[in-house]
Scaffold this active site. Structure first.
Site, mmCIF file in Angstrom:
data_model
loop_
_atom_site.group_PDB
_atom_site.id
_atom_site.type_symbol
_atom_site.label_atom_id
_atom_site.label_comp_id
_atom_site.label_asym_id
_atom_site.label_seq_id
_atom_site.Cartn_x
_atom_site.Cartn_y
_atom_site.Cartn_z
ATOM 1 N N CYS A 1 0.834 -1.213 0.000
ATOM 2 C CA CYS A 1 0.000 0.000 0.000
ATOM 3 C C CYS A 1 0.870 1.264 0.000
ATOM 4 C CB CYS A 1 -0.990 -0.047 1.165
ATOM 5 S SG CYS A 1 -2.391 1.069 0.927
ATOM 6 N N HIS B 1 -3.691 -5.249 0.673
ATOM 7 C CA HIS B 1 -3.148 -5.647 1.977
ATOM 8 C C HIS B 1 -3.234 -7.154 2.229
ATOM 9 C CE1 HIS B 1 -2.511 -1.734 3.992
ATOM 10 N NE2 HIS B 1 -3.414 -1.319 3.118
ATOM 11 N N GLU C 1 -1.790 -8.882 4.406
ATOM 12 C CA GLU C 1 -1.713 -9.239 5.837
ATOM 13 C C GLU C 1 -3.068 -9.134 6.528
ATOM 14 O OE1 GLU C 1 -0.991 -6.344 4.624
ATOM 15 O OE2 GLU C 1 -1.937 -4.912 5.982
#
Ligand code: NAG
Ligand code: NAG
Ligand code: NAG
Ligand code: NAG
Length: 319
Positions: free
Chosen positions: A125, A235, A237
């Site tokens: 990001c 993202h 994660e």
């Protein structure tokens, strides 16, 4: 489980051959801290713990890279770690502690790789946006309506044989291409048209996926042609480790996305053999010296409802 192991093994076979002695099974990855919006005494930077868990889940240990350290300190750290990770957030990518440390590590990574010292770099990001600025020397971002939306990836033809996705199981590639598994939480993007018309970006990064907000088609995943440098506007994660917004996919394949992306980057770090000269110094550098905090109400410093390491740059000099 068997097929997971098998596909990891197969993905290894697809990669260039590195001798077994060079494989580092104790990879340590540096994660950049970033400036908090409203600094307090002893609370000037943070790392969201999701990034730490993400890398740890694939077998790496994490060293926080504090903001505003000297270049000598960054150089010493660079020579001790096996990869660098620029997380998402909202630091200023033209002028901040985050920008300064990202620039230092990016430049050291380019120089090292040019000399045959394999050193991987990852940007998620904001981290990807920072990478595009470091590579092109320009801020080339376009406002997009992507502040909170899960999307499927629109893979390019390059994706299947890419380093990043080449070892992914077909089931996961199909799901990534058709289900909204990737979490977008950004207002700035690199428009595909910008990427394709900027010589520096176009020659440096291979586009592996794109997305659109309905108006602007933007780059969502890249890998560098000549360097182990990777960027995602989304993202990976969050699926497994963030529960802050309703649109994040926590489905089985969403969680697999987190795992495979983490495993890929950590496997890149295994190809680097830097290490701390002294165990004691390594021990003092690791994130284990810090305790994550529940920052749901912490001074508006970070996104609400996150589990975050609040870091004090002074602390890393305590010996
Ligand atoms: C900041 O950290 C120092 C050193 O650890 C400590 O002595 C001091 O009390 C801390 N200040 C605050 C406001 O927490
Ligand atoms: C980032 O910092 C620069 C230099 O201080 C400033 O001109 C710019 O407005 C800042 N950008 C943002 C998005 O705050
Ligand atoms: C870190 O450096 C940035 C950029 O030089 C500066 O704006 C900021 O105040 C510094 N932060 C700390 C905690 O020293
Ligand atoms: C996917 O990307 C291609 C190539 O840029 C584009 O032509 C197509 O419209 C995109 N599809 C979607 C669903 O965004």
């Amino acid at each position: 489980m068997k097929s997971l192991l098998l596909s990891i093994l197969l993905s290894r076979l697809a990669l260039p051959c590195y001798s077994a002695v060079q494989r580092n099974d104790r990879p340590i990855i540096g994660v950049l801290a970033q400036d908090v919006k409203y600094p307090q005494p002893n609370q000037t930077s943070y790392i969201a713990s999701s990034y730490v868990k993400y890398l740890e889940s694939a077998g790496a240990r994490v060293v926080p890279i504090m903001i505003n350290q000297t270049l000598e300190e960054y150089k010493a750290l660079f020579n001790s770690i096996n990869g660098i990770f620029f997380p998402g957030g909202s630091a200023n990518i033209t002028s901040s502690g985050y920008q300064r440390s990202a620039k230092a590590f990016y430049e050291m990574a380019i120089e090292a790789n040019d000399k045959g010292d394999y050193f991987p770099v990852w940007g998620t990001c904001l981290g990807y946006e920072q990478l595009t600025l470091l590579t092109s020397g320009k801020k080339l971002l376009t406002l997009t309506d992507t502040r909170g939306v899960a999307l499927p990836l629109n893979f390019t033809d390059e994706a299947r044989n890419s380093k990043m996705f080449g070892g992914f199981p077909a089931e996961l590639m199909d799901a990534l291409a058709s289900e909204p598994l990737t979490d977008n939480a950004h207002k700035w993007s690199v428009a595909l048209s910008t990427h394709n018309t900027n010589e520096e970006l176009k020659n440096f990064y291979k586009v592996l996926s794109t997305n659109t907000d309905g108006t602007v088609e933007f780059v969502s995943t890249v890998e560098a042609y000549q360097y182990p440098i990777y960027g995602v506007q989304w993202h990976p994660e969050k699926n497994a480790f963030e529960w802050t917004v309703p649109y994040t996919s926590h489905s089985r394949l969403g969680i697999k996305t987190t795992f495979y992306m983490a495993e890929f980057f950590v496997s890149e770090a295994r190809k680097n053999t830097h290490r701390f000269e002294l165990e004691e110094v390594e021990s003092q550098a690791l994130i284990y010296n810090y305790t994550p905090e529940d920052t749901r109400v912490a001074n508006g410093a970070t996104t609400p409802q996150r589990n975050t390491f609040i870091l004090d740059p002074e602390m890393c000099n305590v010996s």
